[in-house]
Design a protein around this motif. Structure first.
Motif, short mmCIF file in Angstrom:
data_model
loop_
_atom_site.label_atom_id
_atom_site.label_comp_id
_atom_site.label_asym_id
_atom_site.label_seq_id
_atom_site.Cartn_x
_atom_site.Cartn_y
_atom_site.Cartn_z
N LEU A 132 -13.35 3.62 -16.14
CA LEU A 132 -12.63 3.15 -14.96
C LEU A 132 -12.92 4.03 -13.74
CD1 LEU A 132 -9.20 2.22 -16.54
CD2 LEU A 132 -10.93 0.65 -15.67
N ARG A 133 -13.06 5.34 -13.97
CA ARG A 133 -13.38 6.24 -12.87
C ARG A 133 -14.76 5.94 -12.30
NH1 ARG A 133 -16.11 10.68 -13.19
NH2 ARG A 133 -15.75 10.91 -15.42
N LYS A 134 -15.74 5.69 -13.17
CA LYS A 134 -17.08 5.35 -12.71
C LYS A 134 -17.08 4.04 -11.94
CE LYS A 134 -19.58 7.78 -16.35
NZ LYS A 134 -20.41 7.64 -17.56
N GLU A 135 -16.34 3.06 -12.44
CA GLU A 135 -16.25 1.77 -11.75
C GLU A 135 -15.58 1.94 -10.39
OE1 GLU A 135 -14.46 -2.69 -12.57
OE2 GLU A 135 -14.64 -1.28 -14.23
N ARG A 136 -14.52 2.74 -10.34
CA ARG A 136 -13.85 3.01 -9.07
C ARG A 136 -14.81 3.67 -8.08
NH1 ARG A 136 -10.42 8.13 -8.94
NH2 ARG A 136 -12.56 8.85 -8.86
N ASP A 137 -15.55 4.66 -8.54
CA ASP A 137 -16.50 5.35 -7.68
C ASP A 137 -17.59 4.41 -7.18
OD1 ASP A 137 -15.03 7.64 -8.05
OD2 ASP A 137 -16.43 8.54 -9.49
N PHE A 138 -18.05 3.52 -8.06
CA PHE A 138 -19.07 2.55 -7.65
C PHE A 138 -18.54 1.67 -6.52
CE2 PHE A 138 -20.61 -1.82 -8.01
CZ PHE A 138 -21.95 -1.62 -7.74
N HIS A 139 -17.35 1.12 -6.70
CA HIS A 139 -16.78 0.24 -5.68
C HIS A 139 -16.45 1.01 -4.39
CE1 HIS A 139 -16.72 -3.40 -8.00
NE2 HIS A 139 -16.20 -2.74 -9.03
N ARG A 140 -16.02 2.24 -4.53
CA ARG A 140 -15.73 3.06 -3.36
C ARG A 140 -17.01 3.30 -2.55
NH1 ARG A 140 -12.60 8.48 -4.48
NH2 ARG A 140 -10.88 7.03 -4.65
N MET A 141 -18.10 3.64 -3.24
CA MET A 141 -19.37 3.86 -2.54
C MET A 141 -19.88 2.57 -1.90
SD MET A 141 -20.01 7.01 -2.57
CE MET A 141 -21.66 6.91 -1.91
#
Length: 101
Positions: free
Chosen positions: A61-70
């Motif tokens: 979930l953290r990786k997915e969040r970071d992807f969407h944030r970027m």
């Protein structure tokens, strides 16, 4: 042989009732404690598995969040760049259509 001697000493009164009762109780108590330890180890394994799954889910979930944030930051950056370009060259974009032919 040991049991025979044990019962002989008990019959003769050389062993107190407390001495006789303590030994079997200790073996039973040790067996109960071993069972508790085994159950606690199983519970610990299950808890560690659950914790590992939760950690993996959190990482995902953290990786997915970071992807969407970027992705969002990139879109905002592109938007700001286009706004700047249109504000600088906006007057050039209002060229009459007769000049374009």
């Amino acid at each position: 042989m040991l049991q025979t001697e044990w019962y002989e000493l008990q019959q003769k009164g050389k062993l107190s009732d407390e001495d006789v009762a303590v030994v079997p109780d200790l073996y039973l108590r040790n067996r109960q404690l071993d069972g508790i330890i085994q159950q606690l180890r199983k519970d610990l394994e299950k808890a560690q598995e659950v914790a590992e799954k939760a950690k993996n889910t959190w990482d995902k979930l953290r990786k997915e969040r970071d992807f969407h944030r970027m992705h969002h930051k990139r879109v905002v950056q592109e938007k700001n760049k286009l706004v700047h370009v249109f504000s600088c060259f906006g007057s050039l974009l209002m060229i009459p259509s007769r000049w374009l032919t």
